[in-house]
Design a protein around this motif. Structure first.
Motif, mmCIF file in Angstrom:
data_model
loop_
_atom_site.group_PDB
_atom_site.id
_atom_site.type_symbol
_atom_site.label_atom_id
_atom_site.label_comp_id
_atom_site.label_asym_id
_atom_site.label_seq_id
_atom_site.Cartn_x
_atom_site.Cartn_y
_atom_site.Cartn_z
ATOM 1 N N LYS A 30 -14.942 2.617 5.682
ATOM 2 C CA LYS A 30 -13.502 2.993 6.354
ATOM 3 C C LYS A 30 -12.534 3.376 4.988
ATOM 4 N N ILE A 31 -11.627 4.177 5.213
ATOM 5 C CA ILE A 31 -10.465 4.305 4.153
ATOM 6 C C ILE A 31 -9.353 3.337 4.555
ATOM 7 N N ALA A 32 -9.193 2.453 3.402
ATOM 8 C CA ALA A 32 -8.408 1.441 3.266
ATOM 9 C C ALA A 32 -7.001 1.877 2.648
ATOM 10 N N LEU A 33 -6.958 2.795 1.942
ATOM 11 C CA LEU A 33 -5.632 3.257 1.238
ATOM 12 C C LEU A 33 -5.911 4.801 0.898
ATOM 13 N N ASN A 64 -6.229 -2.048 14.509
ATOM 14 C CA ASN A 64 -6.938 -1.574 13.555
ATOM 15 C C ASN A 64 -7.345 0.169 13.335
ATOM 16 N N THR A 65 -7.036 0.698 14.366
ATOM 17 C CA THR A 65 -7.250 2.042 14.453
ATOM 18 C C THR A 65 -5.778 3.038 13.704
ATOM 19 N N ASP A 66 -4.697 2.108 13.535
ATOM 20 C CA ASP A 66 -3.379 2.811 13.161
ATOM 21 C C ASP A 66 -3.571 3.138 11.530
ATOM 22 N N ARG A 67 -2.734 4.256 11.522
ATOM 23 C CA ARG A 67 -2.505 4.784 9.956
ATOM 24 C C ARG A 67 -1.029 4.532 9.553
ATOM 25 N N LEU A 68 -0.761 3.404 8.905
ATOM 26 C CA LEU A 68 0.718 3.118 8.674
ATOM 27 C C LEU A 68 0.951 3.642 7.377
ATOM 28 N N LEU A 69 2.317 4.400 7.415
ATOM 29 C CA LEU A 69 2.582 4.958 6.144
ATOM 30 C C LEU A 69 3.932 4.141 5.756
ATOM 31 N N HIS A 70 3.841 3.488 4.649
ATOM 32 C CA HIS A 70 4.914 2.837 3.886
ATOM 33 C C HIS A 70 5.810 3.698 3.223
ATOM 34 N N ALA A 71 7.221 3.950 3.020
ATOM 35 C CA ALA A 71 7.773 4.913 2.395
ATOM 36 C C ALA A 71 8.208 4.156 1.092
ATOM 37 N N TYR A 115 8.275 -5.525 -0.119
ATOM 38 C CA TYR A 115 8.156 -4.844 1.198
ATOM 39 C C TYR A 115 6.633 -4.181 1.483
ATOM 40 N N THR A 116 6.723 -3.144 0.370
ATOM 41 C CA THR A 116 5.444 -2.332 0.552
ATOM 42 C C THR A 116 4.086 -3.199 0.385
ATOM 43 N N LEU A 117 4.232 -4.003 -0.599
ATOM 44 C CA LEU A 117 2.848 -4.935 -0.744
ATOM 45 C C LEU A 117 2.484 -5.721 0.656
ATOM 46 N N GLY A 118 3.415 -6.315 1.165
ATOM 47 C CA GLY A 118 3.030 -6.881 2.484
ATOM 48 C C GLY A 118 2.838 -5.964 3.548
ATOM 49 N N THR A 119 3.943 -5.334 4.064
ATOM 50 C CA THR A 119 3.934 -4.620 5.533
ATOM 51 C C THR A 119 2.977 -3.269 5.037
ATOM 52 N N GLY A 120 3.233 -2.753 3.943
ATOM 53 C CA GLY A 120 2.280 -1.323 3.839
ATOM 54 C C GLY A 120 1.105 -1.478 3.430
ATOM 55 N N LEU A 121 0.642 -2.544 2.826
ATOM 56 C CA LEU A 121 -0.917 -2.637 2.250
ATOM 57 C C LEU A 121 -1.536 -3.918 2.812
ATOM 58 N N MET A 122 -1.248 -5.136 2.452
ATOM 59 C CA MET A 122 -1.892 -6.247 2.719
ATOM 60 C C MET A 122 -2.178 -6.569 4.347
ATOM 61 N N ASP A 123 -0.923 -6.276 5.162
ATOM 62 C CA ASP A 123 -1.189 -6.532 6.656
ATOM 63 C C ASP A 123 -1.936 -5.426 7.247
ATOM 64 N N PRO A 124 -1.769 -4.056 6.904
ATOM 65 C CA PRO A 124 -2.883 -3.261 7.504
ATOM 66 C C PRO A 124 -4.032 -3.788 7.066
ATOM 67 N N TRP A 125 -4.456 -3.925 5.898
ATOM 68 C CA TRP A 125 -5.817 -4.191 5.406
ATOM 69 C C TRP A 125 -6.537 -5.420 5.951
ATOM 70 N N THR A 126 -5.485 -6.511 6.432
ATOM 71 C CA THR A 126 -5.902 -7.608 7.048
ATOM 72 C C THR A 126 -6.508 -7.445 8.575
ATOM 73 N N ILE A 127 -5.931 -6.256 9.075
ATOM 74 C CA ILE A 127 -6.551 -6.078 10.282
ATOM 75 C C ILE A 127 -7.798 -5.019 10.393
ATOM 76 N N GLY A 128 -7.782 -4.336 9.333
ATOM 77 C CA GLY A 128 -9.013 -3.389 9.058
ATOM 78 C C GLY A 128 -8.433 -2.040 9.512
ATOM 79 N N THR A 163 -5.714 1.388 8.102
ATOM 80 C CA THR A 163 -5.471 2.204 7.033
ATOM 81 C C THR A 163 -4.142 2.216 6.527
ATOM 82 N N ALA A 164 -3.858 2.151 5.242
ATOM 83 C CA ALA A 164 -2.676 2.111 4.699
ATOM 84 C C ALA A 164 -2.463 3.444 3.997
ATOM 85 N N LEU A 165 -1.396 4.266 4.146
ATOM 86 C CA LEU A 165 -0.808 5.410 3.466
ATOM 87 C C LEU A 165 0.452 5.160 2.613
#
Length: 502
Positions: A33-36, A199-206, A213-226, A228-230
């Motif tokens: 699955k695409i993580a990033l 886990n089906t979401d595609r979260l884009l962080h600006a 803020y990006t590191l947590g909300t934009g990357l690690m938290d989406p990855w923690t539940i499986g 995709t981070a954009l």
């Protein structure tokens, strides 16, 4: 009733535990699955979960092979590139302690940090300013580490030191905030309490990779539940983010209010059929900006309040939207109060927003500064320095930082209250309020604003008089092309008085 929100503690953090192992746990059950996805106008650079974990754990091995040992502190001087999160998580996987820092820091600022931390190594992009250090690992070497065999996850006490971030705090002096591995476990309360993330979401962080803020909300938290981070490719024009959201089928968008404001400056139609909602943090979201976004995009915004010492812990969310001008309520699992000099105050009374010392997301303390750490506590309550009031349903209205509170004519006035009232004016785009000295020891409230054109003081005074008590009304209005903001588009209220010319 006292202003205390407590619906029970969260589940305890597992022991032994490793922050990176928790973040990348879904690499085992969904390796392809695409993580990033680094998104841009011409396409995207994609990383699967298995590729991401291999790069992270290979970097962990490379750092250990470079002579570093578990517990060593590593200063990160990297730019807005994928190397940043890979190196960060790789260090933690191997038991090292990374210190992510803004690439905008000057050489002299990094010299102070190096003197403060005595890091064992500096991870260095040569394009990023940094003071001299005897052990610098360059970006080319870092990249080569990705292909190495995976390091074993350094499992241990969830209360042990995992990473350090710097915050200016209320004093203006940068302080090293030490966090434990358990901090990532606490962020699970944000998944339902703020994000409404699936886990089906595609979260884009600006934001940029090298922003926490990006590191947590934009990357690690989406990855923690499986999920995709954009992340937008470096150099992306904020005005094009609306197009990127549609082009790459983002379902959730996260940004600071200033980014939403820039997107809305475009007259382009906003067709966002996949977007479920937006997330907002960094500064107070104005009601007008919130309404304009909803009208233009057809989606809601959910706001959060937090700080470097405890991330976000008060928020609105799809299941519990904010009521009126409130921020939202504490996330379930948090114990939060509004406190005064004698402890929690009655509901509806202004006080300092505080979080209980038992919160698993709360910092271990300020590194090498036990007195500063102790000073932030009142009994078992960690004082955020931000003012608020709690309603009977737990919703908290934000009233500004304690040190931002204005005093004019003997009355204490929240700048947020004044700004909220004036932002409703159709001719105002953004506004900041501050107390300014008009003669020795005499202060008035001044409003600094932007908009299509300068407005008359009479018009603004009339508008304010219908919405604010007399003592809360600005006595001066200053039109500006742009308000002073920090690197993350956050309003710098302390800088406003310098623009007052008498």
């Amino acid at each position: 009733m006292l202003s205390i929100f407590d619906q029970g503690p969260p589940a305890p953090c597992p022991d032994p535990f490793n922050l990176t192992a928790h973040v990348l746990r879904h690499a085992q059950d969904q390796p392809d699955k695409i993580a990033l996805s680094l998104v841009g106008p011409t396409g995207a650079e994609n990383w699967s979960y298995s590729d991401l974990e291999a790069a992270v754990r290979g970097t962990g091995t490379g750092l250990l092979n470079a002579g570093l040992a578990a517990g060593d502190i590593i200063l990160m001087r990297l730019g807005n590139t994928v190397e940043f999160p890979i190196a960060y998580l790789g260090a933690i996987a191997a038991g090292l302690v990374p210190v992510p820092t803004s690439s905008q820091l000057t050489e002299s600022e990094t010299a102070k940090i190096i003197a403060d931390l005595s890091p064992a190594a500096v991870l260095r992009d040569p394009q990023v300013a940094c003071a001299d250090h005897a052990n610098q690992i360059d970006i080319k070497t870092l990249d080569s580490m990705r292909a190495l065999p995976a390091c074993a996850y350094d499992l241990g006490d969830p209360d042990r030191l995992a990473y350090i971030v710097y915050t200016s705090g209320t004093s203006g002096k940068p302080r090293a905030v030490a966090h434990a591995h358990r901090a990532i476990w606490a962020r699970q309360m944000m998944v339902d309490g703020w994000y409404g993330l699936r886990n089906t979401d595609r979260l884009l962080h600006a934001g940029a990779f090298n922003w926490t803020y990006t590191l947590g909300t934009g990357l690690m938290d989406p990855w923690t539940i499986g999920a995709t981070a954009l992340i937008p490719q470096p150099g992306t024009d904020p005005s094009t983010l609306g197009w990127l959201l549609a082009r790459h089928k983002a379902t959730i968008f996260a940004a600071a209010p200033g980014v939403y404001r820039k997107i809305l400056q475009s007259d382009d139609a906003m067709e966002l059929p996949d977007l479920r909602h937006g997330l907002c943090a960094g500064e107070k979201l104005s009601p007008l900006l919130h309404k304009t976004w909803k009208d233009r995009s057809g989606t809601d915004l959910f706001e959060a309040f937090g700080m470097s010492e405890c991330s976000t812990f008060v928020s609105s969310c799809p299941d519990h939207p904010a009521r009126g001008e409130a921020l939202g309520r504490p996330q379930v699992g948090r114990r939060v109060a509004i406190v005064g000099p004698d402890g929690p105050v009655p509901q509806g009374t202004e006080g300092t927003i505080a979080i209980h010392r038992s919160d698993p997301g709360l910092m271990l303390g300020y590194l090498n500064a036990p007195k500063d750490t102790k000073a932030r506590f009142q009994g078992d309550w960690f004082l955020t320095g931000d003012q608020g009031a709690m309603a009977v349903d737990g919703q908290i209205t934000y009233l500004g930082r304690a040190d931002d509170m204005m005093n004019a004519g003997g009355y204490r006035v929240s700048p947020v209250e004044v700004e909220t009232a004036l932002t409703a004016h159709p001719g105002i785009t953004q506004v900041g309020a501050a107390a300014v000295e008009v003669k020795p020891d005499t202060y008035i409230i001044a409003a600094f604003y932007t908009g299509p054109k300068e407005l008359t003081a009479q018009d603004l005074q009339s508008f304010a008089s219908d919405r604010l008590a007399r003592y809360k009304q600005p006595r001066a209005y200053i039109y500006m092309d742009a308000l002073p903001t920090g690197a993350n588009n956050k309003l710098l209220r302390r800088a406003l008085p310098a623009y007052f010319k008498g």
